[in-house]
Motif scaffolding. Structure first.
Motif, mmCIF file in Angstrom:
data_model
loop_
_atom_site.group_PDB
_atom_site.id
_atom_site.type_symbol
_atom_site.label_atom_id
_atom_site.label_comp_id
_atom_site.label_asym_id
_atom_site.label_seq_id
_atom_site.Cartn_x
_atom_site.Cartn_y
_atom_site.Cartn_z
ATOM 1 N N MET A 131 0.839 -1.190 0.000
ATOM 2 C CA MET A 131 0.000 0.000 0.000
ATOM 3 C C MET A 131 0.872 1.237 0.000
ATOM 4 S SD MET A 131 -2.886 1.339 2.718
ATOM 5 C CE MET A 131 -1.653 1.978 3.851
ATOM 6 N N GLN A 132 0.574 2.155 -0.896
ATOM 7 C CA GLN A 132 1.181 3.484 -0.895
ATOM 8 C C GLN A 132 0.078 4.490 -0.621
ATOM 9 O OE1 GLN A 132 3.233 4.074 -4.606
ATOM 10 N NE2 GLN A 132 5.043 2.978 -3.925
ATOM 11 N N ARG A 133 0.315 5.407 0.305
ATOM 12 C CA ARG A 133 -0.718 6.371 0.681
ATOM 13 C C ARG A 133 -0.103 7.739 0.943
ATOM 14 N NH1 ARG A 133 -4.327 5.450 6.055
ATOM 15 N NH2 ARG A 133 -5.531 4.072 4.691
ATOM 16 N N THR A 134 -0.749 8.765 0.401
ATOM 17 C CA THR A 134 -0.457 10.145 0.763
ATOM 18 C C THR A 134 -1.686 10.703 1.450
ATOM 19 O OG1 THR A 134 0.979 10.418 -1.174
ATOM 20 C CG2 THR A 134 0.281 12.418 -0.034
ATOM 21 N N VAL B 280 0.452 15.579 4.674
ATOM 22 C CA VAL B 280 1.072 15.461 6.002
ATOM 23 C C VAL B 280 1.786 14.125 6.200
ATOM 24 C CG1 VAL B 280 -0.509 17.066 7.122
ATOM 25 C CG2 VAL B 280 -1.120 14.640 6.986
ATOM 26 N N GLU B 281 1.586 13.189 5.296
ATOM 27 C CA GLU B 281 2.223 11.865 5.475
ATOM 28 C C GLU B 281 2.225 11.107 4.162
ATOM 29 O OE1 GLU B 281 1.405 7.436 5.951
ATOM 30 O OE2 GLU B 281 -0.177 8.957 5.807
ATOM 31 N N TYR B 282 3.353 10.453 3.890
ATOM 32 C CA TYR B 282 3.463 9.553 2.742
ATOM 33 C C TYR B 282 3.940 8.217 3.266
ATOM 34 C CZ TYR B 282 5.373 7.401 -1.498
ATOM 35 O OH TYR B 282 5.672 6.521 -2.518
ATOM 36 N N GLY B 283 3.188 7.147 3.019
ATOM 37 C CA GLY B 283 3.534 5.833 3.546
ATOM 38 C C GLY B 283 3.669 4.788 2.463
ATOM 39 N N THR B 284 4.630 3.900 2.651
ATOM 40 C CA THR B 284 4.769 2.714 1.800
ATOM 41 C C THR B 284 4.812 1.512 2.739
ATOM 42 O OG1 THR B 284 7.198 2.854 1.784
ATOM 43 C CG2 THR B 284 6.021 3.973 0.008
ATOM 44 N N HIS B 285 3.756 0.710 2.717
ATOM 45 C CA HIS B 285 3.600 -0.381 3.676
ATOM 46 C C HIS B 285 3.510 -1.721 2.963
ATOM 47 C CE1 HIS B 285 1.353 2.781 6.384
ATOM 48 N NE2 HIS B 285 2.620 3.068 6.188
#
Length: 261
Positions: A227-230, A239-244
């Protein structure tokens, strides 16, 4: 034997003692599948916890009013899903439940806690780094500018579930590893007055690398969900960028699909 619509009482000497099973012999759904679905629901909702014993198949078949092959087939279907394990001399034991997460803007930590999954966090990385091209584009900062990167292993009932890598603007909020280990990132943001509003998210899948497999207690090449999320606040600021990555054997996303008018 349980009749149509009759509730069969669970095994008194095991974790099933407090459960009722609604087994409908007149239903087109096979009895083994009815039993498997109800056992899976009990595991998913934390009624049956990791480590609980179900007793042996003979006792289960007698006390639930089912044939031994029916009970064996129900148990095997959950063994195949990784929810139960057979242990010689012990019986059938709950291993873990699969996490089903709604696809919405929410914190994994909050979702797991609400579902009774006993989440814990190990912080494996917490440092300020130059923003790569992808991170800079997602967070709206100059390439090479400073961002805080967080690497965490999220566990449920002591077993690894996900590897979380998050980038946040370095000026956004103060973060310390002890607090990150004790709660979720979004909860920290909310306590700092940040109102999360929306996100852009991409879900995919790939094989685990050797390093990921070691962290997640999987074999190299095992299936992982990605999952990639901004995430954006209520002013439209990223406020956040995630690569899970998540263990596909223990995790899934739930979608609700609507017909376009």
């Amino acid at each position: 034997m349980a009749k149509r619509g009759e509730r069969a009482r669970g095994t008194a000497g095991s974790a099933l003692g407090s459960l009722d099973f609604a087994l409908d012999r007149g239903s087109p759904v096979p009895l083994y599948h009815q039993l498997a679905l109800q056992l899976e629901a009990a595991i998913e909702h934390g009624v049956l916890s990791p480590g609980n014993l179900l007793g042996n198949e003979v006792d289960l078949s007698v006390r639930l009013g089912l044939s031994r092959p029916t009970v064996r087939q129900a148990i095997q279907s959950l063994v195949d899903k990784g929810l139960l394990v057979r242990r010689r001399g012990v019986g059938t034991q709950v291993v873990h439940s699969q996490v089903r997460r709604p696809l919405e803007l929410s914190s994994l930590y909050d979702d797991l806690e609400e579902a009774g999954q006993a989440p814990t966090t190990e912080v494996v990385r917490h440092e300020v780094v130059p923003a790569s091209c992808d991170v800079a584009a997602a967070l709206g900062v100059p390439e090479g500018g400073e961002v805080t990167v967080l690497g965490r292993v999220r566990r449920t009932h002591g077993r690894p579930l996900a590897l979380l890598c998050n980038y946040v603007p370095v000026s956004l909020l103060d973060l310390d590893s002890a607090r990150l280990a004790a709660t979720g990132l979004y909860r920290i943001m909310r306590s700092a007055g940040i109102t999360l509003h929306s996100a852009h998210q991409t879900v995919g899948a790939r094989a685990a690398t050797a390093q990921e497999a070691a962290r997640l207690d999987e074999r190299e090449g095992a299936a992982l969900l990605t999952m990639q999320r901004t995430a954006y606040d209520d002013t439209g600021r990223p406020v956040e960028y995630g690569t899970h990555v998540y263990r596909a054997s223990r995790y899934s996303f739930d979608f609700q699909l609507l017909v376009r008018p």
